[in-house]
Scaffold this active site. Structure first.
Site, short mmCIF file in Angstrom:
data_model
loop_
_atom_site.label_atom_id
_atom_site.label_comp_id
_atom_site.label_asym_id
_atom_site.label_seq_id
_atom_site.Cartn_x
_atom_site.Cartn_y
_atom_site.Cartn_z
N MET A 308 -6.01 49.10 17.96
CA MET A 308 -5.35 48.86 16.68
C MET A 308 -5.12 50.16 15.92
O MET A 308 -4.04 50.38 15.35
CB MET A 308 -6.17 47.89 15.83
CG MET A 308 -6.17 46.47 16.36
SD MET A 308 -4.52 45.77 16.60
CE MET A 308 -3.90 45.77 14.92
N ASP A 327 -11.64 59.84 14.64
CA ASP A 327 -12.62 59.08 15.41
C ASP A 327 -13.70 60.05 15.85
O ASP A 327 -13.41 61.23 16.09
CB ASP A 327 -11.98 58.39 16.62
CG ASP A 327 -12.81 57.22 17.13
OD1 ASP A 327 -13.97 57.45 17.56
OD2 ASP A 327 -12.31 56.08 17.09
N GLU A 386 -15.12 45.68 14.79
CA GLU A 386 -15.41 44.59 13.84
C GLU A 386 -16.91 44.43 13.62
O GLU A 386 -17.50 43.38 13.93
CB GLU A 386 -14.79 43.28 14.35
CG GLU A 386 -13.29 43.21 14.24
CD GLU A 386 -12.82 43.07 12.80
OE1 GLU A 386 -13.03 42.00 12.21
OE2 GLU A 386 -12.26 44.04 12.26
N LYS A 391 -18.22 49.47 9.23
CA LYS A 391 -17.13 49.54 8.26
C LYS A 391 -17.64 49.93 6.88
O LYS A 391 -16.98 50.70 6.16
CB LYS A 391 -16.39 48.19 8.21
CG LYS A 391 -15.58 47.89 9.47
CD LYS A 391 -14.86 46.56 9.35
CE LYS A 391 -14.10 46.21 10.63
NZ LYS A 391 -12.91 47.06 10.85
N HIS A 434 -4.14 43.80 7.22
CA HIS A 434 -4.44 43.30 8.56
C HIS A 434 -3.18 43.29 9.41
O HIS A 434 -2.33 42.39 9.29
CB HIS A 434 -5.05 41.90 8.48
CG HIS A 434 -5.38 41.32 9.82
ND1 HIS A 434 -5.35 39.97 10.08
CD2 HIS A 434 -5.73 41.92 10.99
CE1 HIS A 434 -5.67 39.76 11.36
NE2 HIS A 434 -5.89 40.93 11.92
N ASN A 437 -1.68 42.75 16.73
CA ASN A 437 -1.49 43.45 17.99
C ASN A 437 -0.46 42.74 18.87
O ASN A 437 -0.52 41.51 19.01
CB ASN A 437 -2.85 43.51 18.72
CG ASN A 437 -2.82 44.43 19.93
OD1 ASN A 437 -2.11 45.41 19.97
ND2 ASN A 437 -3.60 44.08 20.94
N GLU A 446 -1.11 40.88 6.95
CA GLU A 446 -1.79 40.10 5.91
C GLU A 446 -2.34 41.08 4.87
O GLU A 446 -3.14 41.96 5.21
CB GLU A 446 -2.95 39.30 6.50
CG GLU A 446 -2.52 38.10 7.32
CD GLU A 446 -3.71 37.32 7.87
OE1 GLU A 446 -3.71 36.09 7.74
OE2 GLU A 446 -4.63 37.95 8.43
N ASN A 484 -6.13 33.94 11.46
CA ASN A 484 -7.26 33.65 12.34
C ASN A 484 -7.97 32.35 11.95
O ASN A 484 -8.43 31.61 12.81
CB ASN A 484 -8.26 34.81 12.32
CG ASN A 484 -7.83 35.93 13.25
OD1 ASN A 484 -7.16 35.70 14.26
ND2 ASN A 484 -8.18 37.16 12.92
#
Length: 690
Positions: A308, A327, A386, A391, A434, A437, A446, A484
């Protein structure tokens, strides 16, 4: 005739007689940036044709537009939608055919000088002309998109285009509904010449010297070779092909009659009315309500270089935004840069962008495995794994490293925005963005609003989403948000059916036959079995048994059968082939689920989508039924011709939907109907006013 040019103004079309006796009809709808065909425009064109037919000194007619980027955008769809419901469509389309036929029958040559969008009825009027010349500018887009709206070209498009370019090419243009750039339109034969805009009218006048056009006889054999489009709820492509084939075998008048009958019959269907409504929804969500212009975002950071994160970085960079891609893992960054390179290479290969634009986009991405200065960053997007604690740590860091960022966003698919915002000193700047993919193909974002998110941050996030050519739907911070949350009861029930003994192919095929782009078990494989199980656990804690993952998902995760990414999930993947994974048989019950005849597999699964979408509206996760419906169309591929879950419920009858849910709920509580559905059923209420 006077040597001076003569001008006469009519409301929608301006008529000028030039010194060379050429009549110039300029479409110029007042107080609008676009020309469209409504009843008034057709009436005005008819009046101009009265004059032209009786003015014997004229040597030719040019049809053109005064608008900056639109020739004629087609028929007035609001009128079409209303007339489809009231039964007036036959008269409106019939009058358009009659007037266009008058243009086609003129004894003097005619030419369309096209600049800007030339779609549907806008292109059909050019087909009633002898010649077509177009500007070579990017704004010029030409085609017949009616079938994408559940309609067929019925002002002569399905009749004249096959006679102009042959039935096979015409079928490709009409059935796909694509708008083509000027060069591709010239290759297909949709226009005769493309020229710089500055000389468009001059070249059009030159074409008039060629006189009236003679059309070659169309080949009926080549028409018969055209295969019928794949089945589906949108019947327009098949109906258009029928008109093309049968129309060529008869006269122009007979073919036009078939066009008229076809569009009127299609206009009465729920599928067509839904597709037209969706067109207006797309315009609404693309434009938004804000009148105040927002500052363009030029600099961003994306934290997390997974699938993502790399997808978001590529998309932002391709839309003019510089990106710092962060990263801690060097390998992750290398893979991310390779993914970005591949996406750009594919875009060039598919002619979506030029090599030069791709090169510029690549240069906007800077990857780093160590902290770097982010003082110029206006938007920071967290796209890490996730895991709530990971996060939270990123947001604590972002609040310090990107002090001037107006938006601190997370790409989480289910975790609480408000908890992440609490880790910063400015929770008002935190919002969810959001993406879906693959980012390069999925239009929806979203925009998830936390309890502390400020109105200014919401407006900035909406403007940014539109700036990068995505479509935002605002949702409240709630587990799973909209897509979702609505999707997972459906995915979980499909996995439960499989565990209970129903064949995977049977489940997936039932749903794709109904209209979904991919079966639920295939979709779990694409998402990743491990990711699906994690999201299910999050939703289960919030909403109970309807989101409880069946045991088979846990067995699959433990055995590293994670879907496509591991080579096997519900299916085994080898190259482009997929076969049922018999390794899963050890964890299945071996029996077969018994369903009542009316409760087919796809029916029970779709009812779960409808039920959860209704709950999202009831709980104000979304503000309107349009948000729920359009979000599901964009985010899951819910068939557009069905209008979205809530529009589908209305078309089926809400009372009937509730009765079917209650019958299923006698065996399984997860089918208990949402309170809003039961109330609407009792009161005879609707989600939409019309």
């Amino acid at each position: 005739m006077n040597a001076m040019a003569v001008t006469e103004a009519v409301q929608m079309i301006r008529r000028e007689i030039e010194e060379d006796a050429i009549c110039l009809l300029t479409f110029d709808r007042p107080d609008s940036g676009a020309n469209i065909f409504g009843a008034a425009t057709i009436r005005d064109l008819n009046e101009h044709l009265d004059f032209i037919e009786n003015e014997r000194s004229l040597k030719g007619v040019i049809v053109t537009s005064a608008k900056k980027s639109i020739f004629i955008a087609g028929a007035d769809l609001k009128t079409l939608l209303r007339q489809a419901r009231t039964g007036e469509l036959h008269a409106f389309i019939g009058e358009g055919q009659r007037v266009f036929n008058r243009l086609a029958a003129l004894k003097i040559p005619t030419c369309a000088a096209i600049h800007g969008a030339c779609a549907g009825g806008g292109y059909e009027i050019t087909l009633a002309c002898d010649w077509r010349v177009a500007s070579d500018e990017p704004a010029t887009r030409i085609g017949l998109p009616e079938t994408t709206l559940g309609l067929i070209p019925a002002w002569g498009g399905s009749t004249r285009l096959p006679r102009l370019i042959g039935p096979e090419k015409a079928a490709e243009v009409i059935l796909k509904g694509t708008l083509y750039g000027a060069h591709e339109a010239r290759q297909l034969g949709l226009v005769d010449e493309i020229v710089p805009r500055a000389v468009l009218l001059d070249v059009a006048k030159q074409k008039l010297r060629s006189g009236k056009r003679r059309f070659p006889a169309a080949s009926l054999d080549s028409a018969e070779r055209i295969s019928a489009p794949a089945g589906g709820g949108n019947k327009a492509p098949a109906r258009a092909l029928e008109v093309i084939k049968k129309g060529l075998a008869g006269s122009v008048d007979e073919s036009l009659r078939m066009e008229l009958e076809g569009i009127v019959e299609l206009g009465k269907t729920d599928a067509t009315q839904n597709l037209i409504r969706n067109f207006f929804l797309a315009e609404k969500y693309k434009k938004g309500k804000s009148k105040a212009p927002m500052q363009k975002i030029a600099h961003s950071a994306v934290i997390g270089a997974g699938v993502m994160g790399s997808g978001i970085a590529q998309w932002l960079s391709s839309h003019g935004v510089s990106v710092i891609l962060r990263d801690v893992g060097v390998e992750e960054l290398s893979r991310a840069l390779a993914n970005i390179e591949k996406t750009y290479a594919d875009a060039v290969k598919r002619s979506i962008m030029s090599e030069e634009k791709a090169k510029e986009g690549r240069a906007r991405v800077v990857a780093s495995s160590v902290p770097i200065e982010m003082r110029d960053v206006q938007v920071a997007i967290e796209a890490a794994s996730e895991t709530l604690e990971i996060k939270k740590q990123i947001f604590r860091d972002l609040a310090q490293k990107a002090p001037h960022a107006a938006i601190l966003a997370t790409n989480t698919s289910a975790l609480p925005i408000t908890e992440l915002a609490a880790e910063t000193e400015r929770p008002d700047r935190v919002i969810g963005l959001h993406f879906f993919n693959p980012v390069s193909r999925m239009k929806l974002v979203e925009v998830v609003v936390g309890t502390e998110t400020s109105d200014e941050t919401i407006e900035r996030a909406l403007a940014f989403t539109r700036q990068i050519a995505k479509i935002p739907v605002v949702v409240r911070d709630s587990p799973g948000f909209l897509v979702n949350r609505v999707l997972f009861p459906y995915l979980i029930d499909a996995a439960s059916l499989f565990q209970a003994g129903v064949d995977a192919k049977q489940i997936d095929q039932a749903v794709t036959n109904w209209g979904m782009p991919m079966g639920p078990l295939r979709l779990i494989d694409e998402i990743g079995v491990d990711v699906a199980a994690d999201i299910a656990d999050t939703l289960h804690r919030a909403f109970g048994l309807r989101d409880e993952a069946p045991q088979i998902l846990r067995h699959m995760r433990a055995a590293n059968l994670l879907g496509r990414k591991s080579g096997a999930g519900f299916y085994r993947y080898e190259g482009k082939s997929q076969t049922p994974n018999t390794q899963l048989d050890q964890w299945r019950d071996g029996g077969s689920v018994q369903n009542e005849a009316e409760n087919t597999i796809e029916h029970r699964l779709i009812l779960l989508i409808v039920n959860e979408a209704a709950r999202c509206l009831e709980e104000k996760v979304v503000a309107s039924p349009e948000d729920a419906d359009y979000g599901m169309i964009l985010g899951t591929g819910f068939p557009a011709y069905r209008g979205g879950p809530l529009r589908f419920a209305e078309n089926q009858g809400i009372k009937k939907i509730v009765e079917e849910l209650e019958r299923l709920a006698q065996r399984d509580d997860k089918f208990t109907a949402a309170e809003i559905l039961k109330k609407h059923a009792r009161d005879g209420a609707r989600f939409y006013e019309s």
